[in-house]
Each structure stands twice: as structure tokens, then as C-alpha cells.
Design a protein around this motif. Structure first.
Motif, PDB file in Angstrom:
ATOM      1  N   SER A   1      10.666  14.163   1.320  1.00  0.00           N
ATOM      2  CA  SER A   1      10.444  13.569   2.644  1.00  0.00           C
ATOM      3  C   SER A   1       8.990  13.813   3.027  1.00  0.00           C
ATOM      4  O   SER A   1       8.391  14.820   2.631  1.00  0.00           O
ATOM      5  CB  SER A   1      11.376  14.176   3.694  1.00  0.00           C
ATOM      6  OG  SER A   1      11.125  15.560   3.864  1.00  0.00           O
ATOM      7  N   GLY A   2       8.414  12.876   3.809  1.00  0.00           N
ATOM      8  CA  GLY A   2       7.020  12.996   4.213  1.00  0.00           C
ATOM      9  C   GLY A   2       6.145  11.977   3.511  1.00  0.00           C
ATOM     10  O   GLY A   2       6.618  11.165   2.707  1.00  0.00           O
TER      11      GLY A   2
ATOM     12  N   LEU B   1       0.821  -1.204   0.000  1.00  0.00           N
ATOM     13  CA  LEU B   1       0.000   0.000   0.000  1.00  0.00           C
ATOM     14  C   LEU B   1       0.855   1.254   0.000  1.00  0.00           C
ATOM     15  O   LEU B   1       0.326   2.356   0.040  1.00  0.00           O
ATOM     16  CB  LEU B   1      -0.903   0.016   1.241  1.00  0.00           C
ATOM     17  CG  LEU B   1      -1.900  -1.136   1.380  1.00  0.00           C
ATOM     18  CD1 LEU B   1      -2.592  -1.056   2.732  1.00  0.00           C
ATOM     19  CD2 LEU B   1      -2.908  -1.112   0.261  1.00  0.00           C
ATOM     20  N   PHE B   2       2.178   1.080  -0.031  1.00  0.00           N
ATOM     21  CA  PHE B   2       3.073   2.218   0.113  1.00  0.00           C
ATOM     22  C   PHE B   2       4.019   2.298  -1.079  1.00  0.00           C
ATOM     23  O   PHE B   2       4.732   1.345  -1.380  1.00  0.00           O
ATOM     24  CB  PHE B   2       3.874   2.093   1.410  1.00  0.00           C
ATOM     25  CG  PHE B   2       4.661   3.327   1.752  1.00  0.00           C
ATOM     26  CD1 PHE B   2       4.043   4.426   2.322  1.00  0.00           C
ATOM     27  CD2 PHE B   2       6.021   3.391   1.495  1.00  0.00           C
ATOM     28  CE1 PHE B   2       4.759   5.562   2.632  1.00  0.00           C
ATOM     29  CE2 PHE B   2       6.746   4.530   1.811  1.00  0.00           C
ATOM     30  CZ  PHE B   2       6.114   5.614   2.379  1.00  0.00           C
ATOM     31  N   PHE B   3       4.015   3.448  -1.765  1.00  0.00           N
ATOM     32  CA  PHE B   3       4.878   3.670  -2.919  1.00  0.00           C
ATOM     33  C   PHE B   3       6.055   4.546  -2.519  1.00  0.00           C
ATOM     34  O   PHE B   3       5.867   5.593  -1.885  1.00  0.00           O
ATOM     35  CB  PHE B   3       4.098   4.362  -4.045  1.00  0.00           C
ATOM     36  CG  PHE B   3       3.046   3.494  -4.684  1.00  0.00           C
ATOM     37  CD1 PHE B   3       3.294   2.847  -5.876  1.00  0.00           C
ATOM     38  CD2 PHE B   3       1.801   3.354  -4.087  1.00  0.00           C
ATOM     39  CE1 PHE B   3       2.322   2.054  -6.470  1.00  0.00           C
ATOM     40  CE2 PHE B   3       0.821   2.561  -4.670  1.00  0.00           C
ATOM     41  CZ  PHE B   3       1.085   1.907  -5.869  1.00  0.00           C
ATOM     42  N   GLU B   4       7.256   4.135  -2.890  1.00  0.00           N
ATOM     43  CA  GLU B   4       8.435   4.947  -2.596  1.00  0.00           C
ATOM     44  C   GLU B   4       9.566   4.588  -3.564  1.00  0.00           C
ATOM     45  O   GLU B   4       9.608   3.494  -4.127  1.00  0.00           O
ATOM     46  CB  GLU B   4       8.908   4.741  -1.151  1.00  0.00           C
ATOM     47  CG  GLU B   4       9.408   3.355  -0.850  1.00  0.00           C
ATOM     48  CD  GLU B   4       9.973   3.210   0.544  1.00  0.00           C
ATOM     49  OE1 GLU B   4      10.292   2.063   0.926  1.00  0.00           O
ATOM     50  OE2 GLU B   4      10.117   4.226   1.255  1.00  0.00           O
ATOM     51  N   ASN B   5      10.461   5.567  -3.775  1.00  0.00           N
ATOM     52  CA  ASN B   5      11.727   5.375  -4.503  1.00  0.00           C
ATOM     53  C   ASN B   5      11.582   5.023  -5.973  1.00  0.00           C
ATOM     54  O   ASN B   5      12.564   4.614  -6.599  1.00  0.00           O
ATOM     55  CB  ASN B   5      12.584   4.308  -3.809  1.00  0.00           C
ATOM     56  CG  ASN B   5      13.000   4.722  -2.413  1.00  0.00           C
ATOM     57  OD1 ASN B   5      13.219   5.897  -2.149  1.00  0.00           O
ATOM     58  ND2 ASN B   5      13.101   3.760  -1.512  1.00  0.00           N
TER      59      ASN B   5
ATOM     60  N   THR C   1      -9.330   4.844   2.056  1.00  0.00           N
ATOM     61  CA  THR C   1      -7.911   5.040   1.772  1.00  0.00           C
ATOM     62  C   THR C   1      -7.444   3.969   0.792  1.00  0.00           C
ATOM     63  O   THR C   1      -7.698   2.785   0.990  1.00  0.00           O
ATOM     64  CB  THR C   1      -7.082   4.953   3.064  1.00  0.00           C
ATOM     65  OG1 THR C   1      -7.496   6.004   3.945  1.00  0.00           O
ATOM     66  CG2 THR C   1      -5.602   5.107   2.770  1.00  0.00           C
ATOM     67  N   ILE C   2      -6.764   4.388  -0.272  1.00  0.00           N
ATOM     68  CA  ILE C   2      -6.280   3.459  -1.291  1.00  0.00           C
ATOM     69  C   ILE C   2      -4.820   3.089  -1.043  1.00  0.00           C
ATOM     70  O   ILE C   2      -4.448   1.919  -1.050  1.00  0.00           O
ATOM     71  CB  ILE C   2      -6.423   4.062  -2.697  1.00  0.00           C
ATOM     72  CG1 ILE C   2      -7.891   4.390  -2.996  1.00  0.00           C
ATOM     73  CG2 ILE C   2      -5.870   3.103  -3.745  1.00  0.00           C
ATOM     74  CD1 ILE C   2      -8.809   3.199  -3.027  1.00  0.00           C
ATOM     75  N   CYS C   3      -3.956   4.102  -0.830  1.00  0.00           N
ATOM     76  CA  CYS C   3      -2.537   3.835  -0.654  1.00  0.00           C
ATOM     77  C   CYS C   3      -1.836   5.070  -0.103  1.00  0.00           C
ATOM     78  O   CYS C   3      -2.455   6.135   0.067  1.00  0.00           O
ATOM     79  CB  CYS C   3      -1.884   3.403  -1.975  1.00  0.00           C
ATOM     80  SG  CYS C   3      -2.089   4.589  -3.321  1.00  0.00           S
ATOM     81  N   PHE C   4      -0.544   4.919   0.164  1.00  0.00           N
ATOM     82  CA  PHE C   4       0.289   6.006   0.672  1.00  0.00           C
ATOM     83  C   PHE C   4       1.473   6.203  -0.266  1.00  0.00           C
ATOM     84  O   PHE C   4       1.913   5.276  -0.952  1.00  0.00           O
ATOM     85  CB  PHE C   4       0.805   5.671   2.076  1.00  0.00           C
ATOM     86  CG  PHE C   4      -0.279   5.410   3.085  1.00  0.00           C
ATOM     87  CD1 PHE C   4      -0.821   6.443   3.838  1.00  0.00           C
ATOM     88  CD2 PHE C   4      -0.760   4.122   3.287  1.00  0.00           C
ATOM     89  CE1 PHE C   4      -1.821   6.195   4.763  1.00  0.00           C
ATOM     90  CE2 PHE C   4      -1.760   3.867   4.213  1.00  0.00           C
ATOM     91  CZ  PHE C   4      -2.290   4.906   4.954  1.00  0.00           C
ATOM     92  N   HIS C   5       1.993   7.436  -0.295  1.00  0.00           N
ATOM     93  CA  HIS C   5       3.140   7.758  -1.138  1.00  0.00           C
ATOM     94  C   HIS C   5       4.204   8.455  -0.297  1.00  0.00           C
ATOM     95  O   HIS C   5       3.909   9.433   0.392  1.00  0.00           O
ATOM     96  CB  HIS C   5       2.730   8.670  -2.293  1.00  0.00           C
ATOM     97  CG  HIS C   5       1.781   8.040  -3.252  1.00  0.00           C
ATOM     98  ND1 HIS C   5       0.431   7.975  -3.017  1.00  0.00           N
ATOM     99  CD2 HIS C   5       1.993   7.428  -4.450  1.00  0.00           C
ATOM    100  CE1 HIS C   5      -0.153   7.358  -4.036  1.00  0.00           C
ATOM    101  NE2 HIS C   5       0.764   7.012  -4.906  1.00  0.00           N
ATOM    102  N   GLY C   6       5.432   7.941  -0.372  1.00  0.00           N
ATOM    103  CA  GLY C   6       6.526   8.506   0.400  1.00  0.00           C
ATOM    104  C   GLY C   6       7.661   8.970  -0.483  1.00  0.00           C
ATOM    105  O   GLY C   6       7.492   9.258  -1.674  1.00  0.00           O
ATOM    106  N   GLU C   7       8.852   9.029   0.100  1.00  0.00           N
ATOM    107  CA  GLU C   7      10.034   9.564  -0.557  1.00  0.00           C
ATOM    108  C   GLU C   7      10.289   8.892  -1.904  1.00  0.00           C
ATOM    109  O   GLU C   7      10.244   7.675  -2.027  1.00  0.00           O
ATOM    110  CB  GLU C   7      11.252   9.365   0.347  1.00  0.00           C
ATOM    111  CG  GLU C   7      12.547   9.919  -0.200  1.00  0.00           C
ATOM    112  CD  GLU C   7      13.704   9.735   0.755  1.00  0.00           C
ATOM    113  OE1 GLU C   7      14.861   9.900   0.310  1.00  0.00           O
ATOM    114  OE2 GLU C   7      13.451   9.436   1.933  1.00  0.00           O
TER     115      GLU C   7
END
Length: 224
Positions: free
Chosen positions: A48-49, A6-10, A64-70
Motif C-alpha cells: 500500500s502507498g 504514468l501509474f504502475f500497479e498490480n 517526475t517520470i512516473c508513479f508506482h502503487g500497490e
């Protein structure tokens, strides 16, 4: 992004120096909504965040579908024009800053030109969109066929393996928003897991005592 994460990053970390050339650093405060068509629209690269992407129903419910980070970019729907104009594809999508976020904000026309000039960036964006599409399809199957208990186990598994480690603390109501169930159904499912000795809970905290038993209660296509 891991399997059914559920978390997208990098996804765009390698392009950060280039994105800084075509954009500008900008601080978004916690609670900022970047999908408001009344404001000037930008794409935001996250330095960041964390952003949260949710869908709001006309009757007021939110999922809530997903989260997006760094290293992620939001909203990707602004990466190309539709009928000559840049706009958010679906008005009921909402992308909210759940922390203060240091970003590089980029005007859509500049990002679109960058996609045309940079094949590697275009491929990275295509992969990014496909990952979201796969997540949406998996969500449809999960919401249609998994019980409230299985869906709760899925998110507890993900929470334990990833979300909690990057500072995302979820209330029962927020878990319900993610899995499409009421807070009451989530509470019942967590109680069942507690009674089986699989988890213990405290305020906004879930500790998994028996990871293997939790995994057996999950949708096996979800865990890894």
C-alpha cells in the motif's frame, strides 16, 4: 497499466505470497528515498502507498517520470547483477515515497534467484521493464515535439482519469516536473483551458468541465 499511463500497479499482485516468503514486511515513511547507494539496497514490493520516480539533472532540476502503487516493485534495476554486483543503474534516478508505504523488502540476490527459479515471475518482470521502456520512449517524443499547452492537456487528462482518483494531488510545479516545463508555462496553459471553459481550478485541484474538448487538445496517442 493503461495506454501511456504514468501509474504502475498490480503487475506482481499474483506473486505476493511468494515474495513474502523470500522477503520481509517493512514500513517506509513518507519522504524515504530507496535509491541511495549509501544504504543497503533492497527491492520493494508495494502493499500500500505510492512511490514517485524522478530524474535529477546535475544543475538541480527534477523531472517526475512516473508513479508506482500497490502490486508494483521498485527499483527493478536491482533484479539482476551487473558485472557481479547489484547497484542502481543510473545514479541520478531517485525513487521517493510520497506517502507512507507498507512494503515487502527483498534482498537483490534473493530476488535474482527467484527470477531464475520462477519463469512466470521472470516474464512478469520482463513485461514490467518493457512497459517502462515504452513510457521512456514516449516521453522522449512528447518532450521533443509537443507544445507546453499540449503536454499540460495530456497530464490534466491523465490526472482527471486516474491520478486524482488514487490520491495523487499535483501542484502546478509538480505538473511542470512531469511534463518538463516551467511552472509559468503550466500556469499559462491552465489559464487558457479555464478561459475556454474546459476546466476550473482551485488549490491543488483541477476539475474538468468539458472532457471531450480537453481530449481534442491532447496528443491523440496519449489519450484513450
Amino acid at each position: 497499466m493503461g495506454k501511456n499511463n504514468l501509474f504502475f500497479e498490480n503487475q506482481f499482485t499474483d506473486f505476493k505470497p511468494f515474495l513474502l516468503e523470500i522477503g520481509e514486511r517493512y514500513l517506509l515513511e513518507k519522504g524515504s528515498v530507496i535509491t541511495n547507494n549509501l544504504d543497503t539496497l533492497y527491492l520493494y514490493y508495494v502493499e500500500s502507498g505510492i512511490f514517485k520516480l524522478s530524474v535529477n539533472h546535475i544543475e538541480g532540476d527534477s523531472k517526475t517520470i512516473c508513479f508506482h502503487g500497490e502490486g508494483s516493485i521498485c527499483p527493478y534495476s536491482l533484479s539482476r547483477p551487473i558485472n557481479g554486483n547489484f547497484h542502481i543503474d543510473v545514479d541520478f534516478f531517485m525513487i521517493t515515497a510520497i506517502t507512507d508505504i507498507q512494503t515487502i523488502r527483498i534482498q537483490p540476490k534473493d530476488f535474482y534467484q527467484a527470477l531464475k527459479d520462477n519463469p512466470d515471475l521472470s516474464i512478469a518482470m520482463l513485461d514490467y521493464v518493457i512497459m517502462h521502456s515504452n513510457l521512456f520512449m514516449h516521453e522522449s517524443v512528447t518532450l521533443s515535439y509537443d507544445s507546453a499547452f499540449v503536454k499540460t492537456c495530456n497530464i490534466v487528462y491523465m490526472y482527471n482519469h486516474y491520478l486524482n482518483k488514487i490520491g495523487i494531488n499535483l501542484t502546478q510545479a509538480e505538473i511542470g516536473e512531469i511534463i518538463g516545463e516551467t511552472r509559468l508555462e503550466v500556469a499559462r496553459s491552465l489559464k487558457k483551458l479555464r478561459d475556454q471553459g474546459i476546466i476550473q481550478t482551485s488549490r491543488n485541484c483541477i476539475e474538468v468541465l468539458d472532457p471531450e474538448a480537453l481530449k481534442l487538445n491532447c496528443n491523440l496517442d496519449f489519450v484513450y
